[in-house]
Scaffold this active site. Structure first.
Site, mmCIF file in Angstrom:
data_model
loop_
_atom_site.group_PDB
_atom_site.id
_atom_site.type_symbol
_atom_site.label_atom_id
_atom_site.label_comp_id
_atom_site.label_asym_id
_atom_site.label_seq_id
_atom_site.Cartn_x
_atom_site.Cartn_y
_atom_site.Cartn_z
ATOM 1 N N SER A 219 0.805 -1.227 0.000
ATOM 2 C CA SER A 219 0.000 0.000 0.000
ATOM 3 C C SER A 219 0.836 1.275 0.000
ATOM 4 O O SER A 219 0.368 2.319 -0.448
ATOM 5 C CB SER A 219 -0.934 0.002 1.214
ATOM 6 O OG SER A 219 -0.197 -0.161 2.416
ATOM 7 N N GLY B 287 -2.033 -4.266 1.034
ATOM 8 C CA GLY B 287 -2.176 -5.491 1.813
ATOM 9 C C GLY B 287 -1.206 -6.592 1.433
ATOM 10 O O GLY B 287 -1.198 -7.658 2.054
ATOM 11 N N ASN C 295 3.826 -5.423 5.925
ATOM 12 C CA ASN C 295 2.643 -6.169 6.365
ATOM 13 C C ASN C 295 3.023 -7.463 7.083
ATOM 14 O O ASN C 295 2.295 -7.931 7.968
ATOM 15 C CB ASN C 295 1.730 -6.474 5.177
ATOM 16 C CG ASN C 295 1.033 -5.226 4.672
ATOM 17 O OD1 ASN C 295 0.582 -4.398 5.448
ATOM 18 N ND2 ASN C 295 0.953 -5.073 3.356
ATOM 19 N N ASP D 114 -4.832 6.640 10.226
ATOM 20 C CA ASP D 114 -4.487 5.276 10.658
ATOM 21 C C ASP D 114 -3.080 5.196 11.241
ATOM 22 O O ASP D 114 -2.688 4.186 11.818
ATOM 23 C CB ASP D 114 -4.661 4.276 9.512
ATOM 24 C CG ASP D 114 -3.742 4.553 8.321
ATOM 25 O OD1 ASP D 114 -2.772 5.323 8.448
ATOM 26 O OD2 ASP D 114 -4.006 3.988 7.238
ATOM 27 N N HIS E 152 -0.157 5.004 6.981
ATOM 28 C CA HIS E 152 0.050 5.432 5.596
ATOM 29 C C HIS E 152 0.319 6.935 5.487
ATOM 30 O O HIS E 152 -0.411 7.735 6.076
ATOM 31 C CB HIS E 152 -1.171 5.053 4.748
ATOM 32 C CG HIS E 152 -1.415 3.587 4.696
ATOM 33 N ND1 HIS E 152 -2.304 2.949 5.553
ATOM 34 C CD2 HIS E 152 -0.875 2.618 3.922
ATOM 35 C CE1 HIS E 152 -2.301 1.642 5.303
ATOM 36 N NE2 HIS E 152 -1.441 1.421 4.312
#
Length: 232
Positions: free
Chosen positions: A59, A97, A125, A208, A211
């Site tokens: 991402s 992801g 991730n 979040d 990011h």
């Protein structure tokens, strides 16, 4: 003395002035056609020489959360390249992801197209999910091997990642070391920490906290550029 009829003399002078003596029309057309063909050839050659930089990641590469993906660091690198008139095109192969395992499976399809520089940005991730470091390292090495095998002349760049120590100090330390180890082992360019100057900075990240914002991506682009500019 041979007298040349006046009308022939006039035609002769006109032909000289216009540059159209017998045969010159066809000659000029041929030269003109040759020039056009040459220009087309040069244009085709220029396009054919266009080199490719592939950003293969998750991402972060995909510019998750931004309204315009071109404002992500990969898109900003393309703008930088264009501003310097460098003959490269950027392909953004980021998938939100994505884990190293998923990337290892996906890269085979991606390698069907030629590439000159391969920027590998995966692992974040894995770390967030607590995947064993040995597994992450194995998958990253496999991706590197596949790129080397398919395009031995391609230049590889590995984007280093780090994870917060609250996941476990030992795990975080071992995870961070993976990237330096792989870069040294494979003799490839290392971006020590892609999120340098952005990670942990609330104002440079989306709500979040993971990011980057548009401003954050500008810093990421600089972190990448300082490492790849000498490869172009």
């Amino acid at each position: 003395m041979i007298r040349i009829p006046a009308f022939l003399y006039t035609l002769f002078i006109s032909a000289v002035l216009l540059g159209c003596l017998p045969g010159c029309n066809s000659e000029n057309k041929e030269q003109s056609a040759a020039t056009v063909d040459s220009t087309k050839s040069e244009g085709k050659a220029s396009t054919a020489k266009k080199k490719t930089i592939v950003f293969f990641g998750n991402s972060l590469t995909a510019a998750y959360g931004l309204d315009d993906p071109s404002q992500g660091f990969a898109g900003l690198i393309q703008k930088k390249i264009d501003s310097l008139n460098l003959n490269y095109k950027v392909i953004n192969a980021g998938v939100s992801g994505e884990t190293t395992s998923g990337g290892n499976s996906r890269v085979d399809w991606l390698l069907k197209q030629p590439l000159d520089i391969f920027v590998l940005e995966l692992g974040g991730n894995d770390g967030l999910r607590g995947i064993p470091v040995s597994e992450t390292k194995k998958n990253l090495q496999s991706i590197i091997d596949k790129v080397h095998t398919k395009y031995p002349e391609a230049k590889l760049v590995l984007a280093g990642m780090q994870i917060p120590p609250n996941i476990g100090q030992k795990y975080a330390s071992e995870f961070r070391a993976v990237y330096a180890d792989l870069a040294e082992k494979n003799n490839i360019t290392l971006i020590p920490f892609l999120l340098e100057g952005v990670g942990g900075e609330a104002k440079l990240n989306l709500p979040d906290g993971i990011h980057p914002t548009e401003e954050g991506h500008k810093i990421l682009a600089e972190n990448v550029w300082v490492r790849i500019k000498d490869l172009l």
